[in-house]
Write a protein that holds these residues in place. Sequence first.
Motif, PDB file in Angstrom:
ATOM      1  N   VAL A  79       0.858  -1.175   0.000  1.00 49.58           N
ATOM      2  CA  VAL A  79       0.000   0.000   0.000  1.00 49.58           C
ATOM      3  C   VAL A  79       0.899   1.231   0.000  1.00 49.58           C
ATOM      4  N   ILE A  80       0.718   2.106  -0.999  1.00 58.24           N
ATOM      5  CA  ILE A  80       1.524   3.322  -1.112  1.00 58.24           C
ATOM      6  C   ILE A  80       0.616   4.500  -1.438  1.00 58.24           C
ATOM      7  N   GLU A  81       1.161   5.701  -1.419  1.00 61.28           N
ATOM      8  CA  GLU A  81       0.400   6.912  -1.732  1.00 61.28           C
ATOM      9  C   GLU A  81      -0.233   6.774  -3.107  1.00 61.28           C
ATOM     10  N   LYS A  82      -1.468   7.244  -3.274  1.00 65.46           N
ATOM     11  CA  LYS A  82      -2.253   6.890  -4.453  1.00 65.46           C
ATOM     12  C   LYS A  82      -1.666   7.424  -5.753  1.00 65.46           C
ATOM     13  N   ILE A 100      -1.136  -4.967 -10.752  1.00 63.20           N
ATOM     14  CA  ILE A 100      -2.473  -4.903 -10.139  1.00 63.20           C
ATOM     15  C   ILE A 100      -2.561  -3.646  -9.291  1.00 63.20           C
ATOM     16  N   LEU A 101      -3.640  -2.902  -9.464  1.00 59.29           N
ATOM     17  CA  LEU A 101      -3.906  -1.705  -8.678  1.00 59.29           C
ATOM     18  C   LEU A 101      -5.290  -1.843  -8.051  1.00 59.29           C
ATOM     19  N   LEU A 102      -5.357  -1.743  -6.721  1.00 63.13           N
ATOM     20  CA  LEU A 102      -6.638  -1.773  -6.015  1.00 63.13           C
ATOM     21  C   LEU A 102      -6.851  -0.409  -5.377  1.00 63.13           C
ATOM     22  N   GLU A 103      -7.958   0.241  -5.714  1.00 63.51           N
ATOM     23  CA  GLU A 103      -8.219   1.595  -5.233  1.00 63.51           C
ATOM     24  C   GLU A 103      -9.590   1.678  -4.566  1.00 63.51           C
ATOM     25  N   GLN A 104      -9.654   2.513  -3.536  1.00 65.87           N
ATOM     26  CA  GLN A 104     -10.921   2.786  -2.877  1.00 65.87           C
ATOM     27  C   GLN A 104     -11.530   4.025  -3.522  1.00 65.87           C
ATOM     28  N   LEU A 560      -6.507   7.972   0.409  1.00 63.39           N
ATOM     29  CA  LEU A 560      -5.207   8.559   0.106  1.00 63.39           C
ATOM     30  C   LEU A 560      -4.188   7.542  -0.376  1.00 63.39           C
ATOM     31  N   THR A 561      -4.509   6.249  -0.295  1.00 67.59           N
ATOM     32  CA  THR A 561      -3.544   5.197  -0.634  1.00 67.59           C
ATOM     33  C   THR A 561      -4.203   4.129  -1.495  1.00 67.59           C
ATOM     34  N   HIS A 562      -3.374   3.480  -2.340  1.00 75.80           N
ATOM     35  CA  HIS A 562      -3.812   2.345  -3.155  1.00 75.80           C
ATOM     36  C   HIS A 562      -2.875   1.166  -2.900  1.00 75.80           C
ATOM     37  N   PHE A 563      -3.377  -0.012  -3.229  1.00 75.29           N
ATOM     38  CA  PHE A 563      -2.528  -1.215  -3.220  1.00 75.29           C
ATOM     39  C   PHE A 563      -1.959  -1.398  -4.621  1.00 75.29           C
ATOM     40  N   LEU A 564      -0.645  -1.612  -4.707  1.00 79.00           N
ATOM     41  CA  LEU A 564       0.022  -1.800  -6.005  1.00 79.00           C
ATOM     42  C   LEU A 564       0.877  -3.056  -5.969  1.00 79.00           C
TER      43      LEU A 564
END
Length: 833
Positions: A79-82, A100-104, A560-564
């Motif tokens: 998880v890093i800054e979006k 892969i990018l997972l975003e809220q 503010l963050t996404h999984f990459l």
Amino acid sequence: MIQQQSARLETRAGEALTLQGVRFTGTLRGTLFEADLEQRFANPFERHVELVYSFPLPWAAVLLGVEVRIGERRLSGAVIEKRQAEQGYEDALAEGNTTILLEQNVDGSYTLNLGNLAPGETCVVRLRYAQVLQFEQHGLRLVVPTVIAPRYGDPVADAGLKPHQLVEHDLMAVYPFELTLRIEGELARARIGSPSHPLSTRLEGEGETAAMLVSLGRGGALDRDFILVLDEVAQDSLAVCAHDTLDEGAVNVLASFCPRVPAAAHPLAVKILVDCSGSMQGDSIAAARRALQAIVAGLREGERFSLSRFGSTVEHRSRALWRTSPATRLAGQRWAAQLQADLGGTEMEKALDSTLALAGDASVSPGAGEGAAPVDLLLITDGQIHAIDRTVAKARALGHRVFVVGIGSAPAEGVLRRLAEESGGACDFVAPGETVEPAVLRMFARLRSQRMASLALAWPAGAKPLWMSALPGSVFDGDAVTVWARFAQVPDGTVRLIGRRTHASVPESLGEACLTAAEHDSALSRMAVAAQIETLLATEGAQSRQALELAVAYQLVSPLTHFLLVETRAEADKPADMPDLVKVPSMLPAGFGGLGSLDFCIDPCMAPLTVNEAPEHYGSPAAASGAYLDFDDPFDAPVVLRSGRRADHGDTPNKAGTYDIPAFLRRSSNQDAGQPPRDDPRYWCAEPHYTGLTPLGLTQWLRSHPQAEWPQRYAELRRLGVGTAVLDWLEFVLAEGEGESLVVACFVQVMAQRDLYEALLSDTGALGRLKALAQRVAPGAALKVSQDDPAAASILARLQVFVSTLRAERWPDCVFALQDGASALEQSGVGVG
């Protein structure tokens, strides 16, 4: 030569599916629920693709981890800054690597971007999340959302979604859904059921180690939310401490209280607003009708209520709040039985504005003092809108508590809970096939619960939290209040929830819990940090540096963050071109918009509706006015309710607020020049609270037609264009048990008098002339009514008062209040004579 083809999942239209199915497992311990959501994808095409899939997670769920398996390779990301994650994803995509990018998303949903999946390659994404379930009226309700329904409005302008995050729906898509749950501890002995799916249950172990295993009784699909209801649960306040996973020595605390709040002494005053937009068609509007009928029937004598419905427009049944009486209860039941989802789009913001402003100070009767009940709003809807921020702001600004009954197989839970909680109200849900009455009773308990002017927590002596989540604006008896806090060391003792009632000077204890010894619970600790991030974002917005640092440090996906995740491919395995974008379409919710019906698990306690012919109530068999619903209701509902159908239009549903326009009001090539046009407000009224003929319009029609054509039944008055408010007043107030033909004959004869017509025609407010005219209204003036009929004499005497309050363009207030004319004048302080 026979060409071999391997098996693959397809839509009913024969198109290949990229989402192969979803498997869900979860464990419930007390109120803490931890779950694994496994999504299986495949690339059935002969080219590299980028799959984009948007999906829901439960309200207030905290995403704790993401694991990925591509083929046989297990991969991990971070998880890093979006902005950094978005740029990293695009760079990896351009370089030909798998990423892969997972975003809220801003609306609380999530979007999974799976880039450069090779032909024939499979991918399994496993999401781990946790949530704290809230006790609501001494029970627990576990919801696993599976589908995002279509919503009204512009998803980009209204909801702030990005184009790739928009959900597309495919009527032909079917995705398998598997579910297994493990319920441990005392909850294993609770009464368990599901209104959404058939269940298979098995008790494992004995005593304190017993667990209930729950699975689907038959194959499921991603077309409805899974709902598990646990009743007869022993409810108590609790406080759990957990060591922080990063900050050595710090302790995170979850305190959950089960408050005991006495019922209020004052009667209810509630504005009821029902969603009749197109998304409610089918199962949802049927559930809304049942809920509304139970709500109206459950109101006590003297309590006040109004009825409104909305879609693209708003329609109010009355000009002000009704006082509950046999007449208003019957009229409300009839109105509810006619509801149709026929008002277009979901303009909820405008509907709230119009309904919250309804009646104003007039909703409080003369002489009401400080003890008069404040007015709340009860909203019945599926919540399928994008413009939630403006709607929440509108409700909060106008100062009404909003209580919500969510309807449908996949209601927008996040939208509805925000609307309720941020206005100080509460939320409950009714799924298709679920018994409506329990949800209505729970909502009445909340509405009648004592209002609290302020809430506070009293921690043990010497214990001061470094941070604490905000307390709710309202507290209700039987609904849990959950608070998160962080301490520098383990607090020891009892924490109490303190509240002060409105107009009271002394606070009182609403609940207390004993703090337990700290445990090493990573999930609980990270959930506390997620609550802190949410608080920081609410106060500081997207610029909160501390929220970003916490989300990265504790590896939490947030706004503010996404999984990459990036997997570097060998040069030989990289595509020669950019992958094709393939959006994974969503299934439509079962029963949505009238498409099919969620017919599972119709409650056996609910009596079926039957259709009968009724000789009275707006028509007779001779008039062929339509069918009627006859049902047995524990809330003492009326035996006969009018359906929303008119025989003269076949099976076309009647749209409340629209009527057959009489010939003299319709423009046509052969229309007489002396007849008034339809758009003349003196003859035809089109307002939110009434659509139909005005008093002058009705007298004009009667004066221009021979007596042989005059209406003799309620249904015939309706076909002329007389609105529902007037018809209900005739039947429920003026009639007082007398026959329909007598009531209509008296009413028509009085309205047909030449002097009345001339008075209405000459002046929009000729009150003196109308009062003089009223004195001449007598049984002898009614040509079709026997002069020596005492019933007719009583009706005509009351019509004298009614006539004295008529205006050309406006029916009297007594009509909309469903009161006798004399009683209405007395309450307003105007003499009858």
